[in-house]
Design a protein around this motif. Structure first.
Motif, PDB file in Angstrom:
ATOM      1  N   PHE A  87       0.839  -1.201   0.000  1.00  0.00           N
ATOM      2  CA  PHE A  87       0.000   0.000   0.000  1.00  0.00           C
ATOM      3  C   PHE A  87       0.877   1.256   0.000  1.00  0.00           C
ATOM      4  CE2 PHE A  87      -2.661  -3.291   1.839  1.00  0.00           C
ATOM      5  CZ  PHE A  87      -3.845  -3.112   1.155  1.00  0.00           C
ATOM      6  N   ASP A  88       0.361   2.347  -0.602  1.00  0.00           N
ATOM      7  CA  ASP A  88       1.180   3.560  -0.708  1.00  0.00           C
ATOM      8  C   ASP A  88       1.059   4.450   0.517  1.00  0.00           C
ATOM      9  OD1 ASP A  88       1.396   2.698  -3.321  1.00  0.00           O
ATOM     10  OD2 ASP A  88      -0.375   3.897  -3.909  1.00  0.00           O
ATOM     11  N   ASP A  89      -0.171   4.573   1.008  1.00  0.00           N
ATOM     12  CA  ASP A  89      -0.445   5.621   1.978  1.00  0.00           C
ATOM     13  C   ASP A  89      -0.605   5.003   3.370  1.00  0.00           C
ATOM     14  OD1 ASP A  89      -1.491   7.561   3.587  1.00  0.00           O
ATOM     15  OD2 ASP A  89      -2.810   8.396   2.049  1.00  0.00           O
ATOM     16  N   PHE A  90       0.338   5.242   4.268  1.00  0.00           N
ATOM     17  CA  PHE A  90       0.218   4.558   5.564  1.00  0.00           C
ATOM     18  C   PHE A  90      -0.860   5.139   6.462  1.00  0.00           C
ATOM     19  CE2 PHE A  90       2.286   7.766   7.912  1.00  0.00           C
ATOM     20  CZ  PHE A  90       3.500   8.105   7.326  1.00  0.00           C
ATOM     21  N   VAL A  91      -1.277   6.373   6.204  1.00  0.00           N
ATOM     22  CA  VAL A  91      -2.383   6.913   7.001  1.00  0.00           C
ATOM     23  C   VAL A  91      -3.675   6.184   6.653  1.00  0.00           C
ATOM     24  CG1 VAL A  91      -3.652   8.992   7.638  1.00  0.00           C
ATOM     25  CG2 VAL A  91      -1.244   9.154   7.072  1.00  0.00           C
ATOM     26  N   GLN A  92      -3.909   6.080   5.345  1.00  0.00           N
ATOM     27  CA  GLN A  92      -5.083   5.344   4.879  1.00  0.00           C
ATOM     28  C   GLN A  92      -5.032   3.895   5.374  1.00  0.00           C
ATOM     29  OE1 GLN A  92      -5.150   4.510   0.701  1.00  0.00           O
ATOM     30  NE2 GLN A  92      -7.304   5.142   0.490  1.00  0.00           N
ATOM     31  N   PHE A  93      -3.852   3.353   5.352  1.00  0.00           N
ATOM     32  CA  PHE A  93      -3.608   1.979   5.805  1.00  0.00           C
ATOM     33  C   PHE A  93      -3.950   1.819   7.292  1.00  0.00           C
ATOM     34  CE2 PHE A  93      -0.705  -1.099   7.701  1.00  0.00           C
ATOM     35  CZ  PHE A  93      -0.711  -2.176   6.819  1.00  0.00           C
ATOM     36  N   SER A  94      -3.445   2.736   8.111  1.00  0.00           N
ATOM     37  CA  SER A  94      -3.603   2.595   9.562  1.00  0.00           C
ATOM     38  C   SER A  94      -5.035   2.808  10.034  1.00  0.00           C
ATOM     39  CB  SER A  94      -2.711   3.589  10.305  1.00  0.00           C
ATOM     40  OG  SER A  94      -1.392   3.479   9.888  1.00  0.00           O
ATOM     41  N   VAL A  95      -5.711   3.795   9.450  1.00  0.00           N
ATOM     42  CA  VAL A  95      -7.053   4.131   9.949  1.00  0.00           C
ATOM     43  C   VAL A  95      -7.970   2.915   9.884  1.00  0.00           C
ATOM     44  CG1 VAL A  95      -9.117   5.519   9.505  1.00  0.00           C
ATOM     45  CG2 VAL A  95      -6.877   6.606   9.537  1.00  0.00           C
ATOM     46  N   ILE A  96      -7.880   2.138   8.803  1.00  0.00           N
ATOM     47  CA  ILE A  96      -8.696   0.915   8.711  1.00  0.00           C
ATOM     48  C   ILE A  96      -8.289  -0.075   9.799  1.00  0.00           C
ATOM     49  CG2 ILE A  96      -8.966  -1.176   7.311  1.00  0.00           C
ATOM     50  CD1 ILE A  96     -10.876   0.928   6.500  1.00  0.00           C
ATOM     51  N   GLY A  97      -6.999  -0.141  10.049  1.00  0.00           N
ATOM     52  CA  GLY A  97      -6.511  -1.000  11.127  1.00  0.00           C
ATOM     53  C   GLY A  97      -7.151  -0.632  12.459  1.00  0.00           C
ATOM     54  N   TRP A  98      -7.172   0.653  12.746  1.00  0.00           N
ATOM     55  CA  TRP A  98      -7.789   1.114  14.010  1.00  0.00           C
ATOM     56  C   TRP A  98      -9.257   0.731  14.056  1.00  0.00           C
ATOM     57  CZ3 TRP A  98      -6.297   6.990  13.504  1.00  0.00           C
ATOM     58  CH2 TRP A  98      -4.893   7.106  13.437  1.00  0.00           C
ATOM     59  N   PHE A  99      -9.932   1.001  12.924  1.00  0.00           N
ATOM     60  CA  PHE A  99     -11.381   0.777  12.849  1.00  0.00           C
ATOM     61  C   PHE A  99     -11.715  -0.660  13.227  1.00  0.00           C
ATOM     62  CE2 PHE A  99     -14.939  -0.655  10.074  1.00  0.00           C
ATOM     63  CZ  PHE A  99     -15.957   0.056  10.687  1.00  0.00           C
ATOM     64  N   VAL A 100     -11.044  -1.616  12.614  1.00  0.00           N
ATOM     65  CA  VAL A 100     -11.370  -3.015  12.878  1.00  0.00           C
ATOM     66  C   VAL A 100     -10.890  -3.431  14.266  1.00  0.00           C
ATOM     67  CG1 VAL A 100     -11.137  -5.391  12.074  1.00  0.00           C
ATOM     68  CG2 VAL A 100     -11.299  -3.526  10.425  1.00  0.00           C
ATOM     69  N   PHE A 101      -9.709  -2.932  14.658  1.00  0.00           N
ATOM     70  CA  PHE A 101      -9.167  -3.341  15.954  1.00  0.00           C
ATOM     71  C   PHE A 101     -10.048  -2.872  17.106  1.00  0.00           C
ATOM     72  CE2 PHE A 101      -6.418  -2.910  19.698  1.00  0.00           C
ATOM     73  CZ  PHE A 101      -5.957  -4.210  19.774  1.00  0.00           C
ATOM     74  N   MET A 102     -10.774  -1.776  16.900  1.00  0.00           N
ATOM     75  CA  MET A 102     -11.635  -1.275  17.987  1.00  0.00           C
ATOM     76  C   MET A 102     -12.616  -2.332  18.475  1.00  0.00           C
ATOM     77  SD  MET A 102     -12.492   2.736  17.541  1.00  0.00           S
ATOM     78  CE  MET A 102     -13.557   2.837  18.959  1.00  0.00           C
ATOM     79  N   TYR A 103     -13.009  -3.247  17.566  1.00  0.00           N
ATOM     80  CA  TYR A 103     -13.921  -4.323  17.986  1.00  0.00           C
ATOM     81  C   TYR A 103     -13.246  -5.227  19.016  1.00  0.00           C
ATOM     82  CZ  TYR A 103     -17.479  -3.241  14.570  1.00  0.00           C
ATOM     83  OH  TYR A 103     -18.477  -2.624  13.888  1.00  0.00           O
ATOM     84  N   LEU A 104     -11.985  -5.532  18.755  1.00  0.00           N
ATOM     85  CA  LEU A 104     -11.268  -6.402  19.691  1.00  0.00           C
ATOM     86  C   LEU A 104     -11.042  -5.688  21.023  1.00  0.00           C
ATOM     87  CD1 LEU A 104      -9.770  -9.007  20.294  1.00  0.00           C
ATOM     88  CD2 LEU A 104      -7.745  -8.051  19.261  1.00  0.00           C
ATOM     89  N   ASP A 105     -10.567  -4.475  20.925  1.00  0.00           N
ATOM     90  CA  ASP A 105     -10.295  -3.673  22.117  1.00  0.00           C
ATOM     91  C   ASP A 105     -11.557  -3.556  22.961  1.00  0.00           C
ATOM     92  OD1 ASP A 105      -8.132  -2.223  23.301  1.00  0.00           O
ATOM     93  OD2 ASP A 105      -9.342  -0.425  23.041  1.00  0.00           O
ATOM     94  N   ASN A 106     -12.646  -3.269  22.269  1.00  0.00           N
ATOM     95  CA  ASN A 106     -13.926  -3.126  22.934  1.00  0.00           C
ATOM     96  C   ASN A 106     -14.376  -4.383  23.629  1.00  0.00           C
ATOM     97  OD1 ASN A 106     -16.296  -1.470  23.252  1.00  0.00           O
ATOM     98  ND2 ASN A 106     -15.522  -0.529  21.385  1.00  0.00           N
ATOM     99  N   SER A 107     -14.182  -5.530  22.977  1.00  0.00           N
ATOM    100  CA  SER A 107     -14.693  -6.744  23.604  1.00  0.00           C
ATOM    101  C   SER A 107     -13.829  -7.114  24.803  1.00  0.00           C
ATOM    102  CB  SER A 107     -14.803  -7.879  22.588  1.00  0.00           C
ATOM    103  OG  SER A 107     -13.532  -8.373  22.290  1.00  0.00           O
ATOM    104  N   ILE A 108     -12.527  -6.862  24.717  1.00  0.00           N
ATOM    105  CA  ILE A 108     -11.669  -7.163  25.874  1.00  0.00           C
ATOM    106  C   ILE A 108     -11.998  -6.239  27.045  1.00  0.00           C
ATOM    107  CG2 ILE A 108      -9.319  -7.212  26.757  1.00  0.00           C
ATOM    108  CD1 ILE A 108      -8.439  -7.798  23.840  1.00  0.00           C
ATOM    109  N   TRP A 109     -12.033  -4.936  26.772  1.00  0.00           N
ATOM    110  CA  TRP A 109     -12.315  -3.978  27.844  1.00  0.00           C
ATOM    111  C   TRP A 109     -13.736  -4.110  28.338  1.00  0.00           C
ATOM    112  CZ3 TRP A 109      -8.947  -1.787  30.758  1.00  0.00           C
ATOM    113  CH2 TRP A 109      -7.668  -1.570  30.247  1.00  0.00           C
TER     114      TRP A 109
END
Lengths: 300, 330, 292
Positions: A87-109
């Protein structure tokens, strides 16, 4: 939101008995789960500001990575990053990572906080003496958490898109929903395991933090899985959100994905879901037995 | 320096509880008067008791003297030190024992708890350790000294709480319900300790156990709804209602207490009932005279069976009932 | 004490006053906190792992971005091309800052929860000493974390530290603690008076972390946040700490960092202490020490 509460005393003795003979312990009590989820959501709706806070706060936690990337690699891109991630754009890359990871973070917390809260208010033991399978209560809590989590993740996504000026393919919505649904289902199993651990170790705050931070470290959020050492990559794929992040990222950024690869992702997620449910139920049951034998549930 | 070790001067405490009914307005304000103009002076070496039901203001009074709560008006002095102006001195001069087993650290051992608190009272480590061991010995806890508080019984934890308040051997002690919830042996131990070992200390004690107040206190203040209703030695207080007798009866069935109050010469009447049995306490000038009429009312008019009947000497509870129309145990 | 006839123990206690007595109380609180923490085995594990868990994601992300240990961009911005050292030393302070904010900021609330706050408040020590005591504890606790992370950075990731900078770096931490105590007092006030105060604290600490130059120079921040950053003691602490550990006594920004810290020390500790005193009065007026 008024609910009429039935007076138990209006029931006759006979019908009480009938209730008792009819009563059979079940492995999973769906209506108990629903009742518990509704209770949690009702409480959540009373504090609408929370959704906004929890939607915006994660950006404050993630933003340092973008800033660091800008500082050491220059704005938005780097050849090395493109080479290993595709991928070219790491900002675009990371934001999706955060979006999906929030589900995991949320279920643990979510599970950790639920336990802590019930412990503090002293309702954990009474709750566990109710004649419903404890796992249903957990499932109910997890269900309401995913609804809240989805809202927060969407708020976060919109804010981040606006703040960092990134865009994604609109065609990604339907396949993303499908992937997320299966992923959330797998996360519930994962959550049961966490709950079991909390019961045994009795230290919800530290344990949830420990699990949340280590899964965060292993997940391909700011970096592709390929950036991890080979031996660790396999472990990363076991975390339910990893396949979710990779697939959703592929579709959302490129707009398309080959059908066989997509089906493969779905299959892998489904398989993980089954495994985690099995493991989760088993480990929670075991943990429950363990605490009961030691009689140490209320005193943390 | 005055003659009194503890001086309480017109203490008043008003809580304003704000209830928010909507996010912005309206706001509902409620005033609660926990203490109304309370004054009390305790001479050196005396034990004074505060006796009253839950919510009477005893704990607020203790907490105000202990510098935990700021009064709305008035002040108090401990060994001459004003609890508002010279609060650190006042705190150093007194030991406070709140009858709450949670007021020590459960994750620390009995000894560790005492050493920790001793250091907050400025003791160097060795001295703190010596003092802790001495107190543990006196409390009979020497063999449990290294056990974590969470593994001890309720009574033992309360002994540590009590020992903690004695850590700097203060001349003034505030004891707030020190024996609450203790099993009788432990409670008796503690009372004996106060009576035998703490003779020279000036003590303010709250309790709702009448016999405890009777046994320990030189003088007692009866407190209700934030006011001192009566004050004197236990003997004086009882003498005050001497001219009244109290009649205690156990009855099968439920008499009409309002009708009993209407009977001539009855001064006050109260009733508790359980499982169809009732106990009534009635006060009157001449108990024996009333007894016949009361019996006849209960048996003949109401058709009830009287199981037990007794004319009693007044207790502190009777005094309290006489003054407030309320029982201490309520 | 003017009166005769008091016991020896009491008279001795009475005659001991002042700074030493408060220091003794503070260190007793610090030791007590260690004992309580060590009775939870998991929190010991967490304590050892935390510095790494914090640092490693940055390390992986950095490697994924640069592919090497040098960064031309960082060189342009800060004069340092070794991004790994820059980040390793910058984040070393994170653990300490977090344990000060959360550990000391919430110390009174924890005492309230377990039921010991009122008892502590009846002892003759200064009420601020209670908070200073837990700062002392978290300084030890977080300080060990800093040593652990720096040690691992040197041994595992090949970061090199300038030995001459160690003592001055410690002095920077010393200066920083005073201003941080001001922040801690403010957190205590929020926690004791606001419902769901931890949410506000979470927000505050996230902002403080965001504007601190741990993994990036503040030049990459949006302009508004750069102003916030300049007013945060954490910014100058991290800059000074890293400057000394990388350049030793040749560190050029030393004067700016020290002067900024001294100014912030004065402002923060005064405002914090006043806030704390006001809050403590308010809580006693409400009679709310035992509830929340």
């Amino acid at each position: 939101m008024t609910e009429t509460i039935q007076e138990p005393s209006t029931k006759s003795v006979e019908s009480d008995m009938a209730y008792l003979t009819d009563f059979k312990p079940r492995i999973m009590d769906w209506s108990a789960a629903r009742v518990f989820a509704t209770k949690n959501l009702k409480i959540a709706i009373r504090y609408p500001a929370n959704f906004l806070v929890w939607g915006v706060l994660p950006i404050l936690w993630f933003a340092p990575f973008i800033l660091m990337a800008t500082a050491i690699a220059g704005p938005s891109t780097s050849t090395h990053f493109t080479n290993i991630s595709g991928f070219d754009d790491f900002v675009q890359f990371s934001v999706i990572g955060w979006f999906v990871f929030m589900y995991l973070d949320n279920s643990i917390w979510g599970i950790g906080n639920n336990f802590r809260w019930e412990q503090f208010s002293g309702t954990l033991e009474p709750l566990f003496t109710a004649p419903v399978p404890r796992i249903s209560i957990l499932l109910g809590a997890a269900f309401s958490d995913s609804i809240q989590g989805t809202l927060q993740a969407i708020i976060m996504l919109i804010f981040a898109m606006f703040l960092f000026g990134v865009e994604y393919a609109i065609t990604a919505i339907f396949p993303t929903v499908l992937i997320l649904l299966i992923m959330v289902f797998a996360l519930y199993g994962f959550g049961f395991m966490v709950a079991g651990l909390i019961l045994v170790f009795k230290d919800p705050s530290v344990l949830t933090q420990l699990i949340a931070e280590s899964t965060y470290m292993l997940s391909p959020i700011q970096y592709p899985v390929q950036a991890l050492p080979k031996s660790v990559q396999a472990i990363a794929y076991v975390i339910p959100t990893t396949i979710g992040i990779i697939t959703v990222r592929e579709i959302a950024i490129n707009g398309t994905m080959s059908l066989p690869a997509f089906v493969q992702s779905i299959g892998a997620l489904g398989f993980l879901a089954l495994i985690f449910w099995g493991l989760g139920m088993l480990s929670f049951k075991w943990a429950e037995k363990w605490t009961k034998e030691r009689g140490h549930m209320g005193g943390f | 320096m005055t003659d009194y070790t503890v001086e309480i001067e017109n203490l008043t405490k008003t809580y304003i509880s704000v209830k928010r009914r909507a996010i912005v307005f309206p706001v509902e304000k409620k005033k609660v008067e926990a203490l109304k103009n309370v004054s009390l002076d305790i001479p050196k070496g005396q034990v004074y008791g505060l006796l009253g039901p839950n919510g009477a203001g005893k704990t607020t009074l203790i907490k105000t003297i202990a510098t935990l709560v700021l009064p709305t008006a008035g002040t108090a002095r401990v060994m001459g030190y004003d609890v508002l102006q010279q609060s650190a001195y006042a705190r150093a001069a007194m030991g406070v024992c709140q009858g709450n087993e949670r007021s020590i650290y459960w994750k620390l051992s009995a000894r560790e708890n005492l050493i920790f608190f001793a250091k907050l009272y400025r003791m160097p480590h060795n001295e703190a350790k010596e003092r802790a061991d001495e107190l543990l010995g006196r409390m009979g806890l020497t063999d449990k000294a290294d056990e974590k508080a969470e593994n001890l019984s309720h009574g033992m934890r309360m002994k540590i709480v009590f020992a903690r308040s004695l850590i700097h051997d203060p001349p003034v002690l505030l004891l707030d319900e020190p024996t609450q919830g203790l099993d009788p042996t432990f409670a008796t131990d503690l009372r004996e300790y106060v009576k035998q070992e703490l003779k020279n200390k000036t003590i303010l004690l709250t309790t709702h156990y009448m016999h405890e107040a009777d046994m320990l206190c030189d003088k007692i203040a009866l407190i209700n709804k934030g006011e001192i209703k009566s004050f004197g030695t236990p003997h004086e207080l009882k003498e005050g209602v001497r001219d009244y007798d109290s009649l205690h009866m156990k009855i099968v069935g439920l008499p009409d207490i309002e009708q009993i109050k209407q009977i001539e010469d009855v001064m006050s009447a109260s009733m508790t009932s359980k499982n169809g049995h009732s106990e009534i306490v009635v006060t009157a000038k001449d108990g024996y005279d009333l007894a016949y009429r009361l019996l006849s009312f209960l048996r003949d008019k109401s058709g009830l069976k009287v199981e037990h009947f007794e004319v009693k000497e007044p207790t502190l509870d009777d005094v309290f009932l006489q003054l407030t129309g309320r029982r201490i145990a309520d | 004490m003017t009166e005769e006839g008091q016991s020896e123990i009491f008279q001795k206690m009475w005659s001991r006053k002042g700074f030493r007595a408060e220091l003794r109380a503070a260190s007793a609180i610090a030791i007590k906190q260690w004992k309580v923490e060590l009775s939870y085995p998991l929190s010991v594990l967490w304590f050892i792992i935390m510095p790494f868990i914090w640092f490693i994601p940055y390390l992986i992300a950095g490697t994924a971005l640069t592919g090497s240990s040098e960064s031309i961009h960082l060189q342009d911005l800060t004069g340092i091309s070794d991004w790994l050292s820059y980040i390793a030393i910058g984040t070393a302070f994170t653990g300490l800052a977090l344990s000060l904010l959360w550990g000391s900021g919430f110390a009174l609330r924890r005492e309230q929860n377990v039921g010991t706050l009122e008892t502590l408040m009846t002892t003759p020590m200064n009420r601020e000493t209670l908070v200073w005591g837990s700062t002392l504890h978290n300084l030890q606790h977080g300080g060990l974390g800093v040593i652990l992370q720096l040690g691992a950075s040197v041994l595992i990731f090949g970061v090199s530290l300038n030995v001459w900078g160690i003592l001055p770096a410690l002095a920077i931490i010393g200066l920083s603690i005073i201003a941080m105590q001001g922040v801690i007092f403010a957190v205590v006030c929020i926690v004791l008076t606001a419902k769901q105060g931890w949410m506000i604290v979470e927000f505050l600490s996230s902002i403080l972390m965001l504007v601190a130059p741990m993994t990036y120079p503040i030049a990459v921040l949006p302009p508004i946040l750069q102003y916030v950053s300049v007013a945060s003691p954490l910014t100058w602490t991290v800059e000074g700490f890293r400057g000394f550990l990388m350049y030793g006594l040749a560190y050029e920004g030393v004067i700016t960092a020290v002067i900024a810290l001294i100014i912030l020390d004065v402002i923060f500790v005064i405002v914090g202490t006043l806030l704390f005193r006001a809050t403590e009065r308010l809580v006693r007026q409400r009679g709310a020490l035992s509830q929340f």
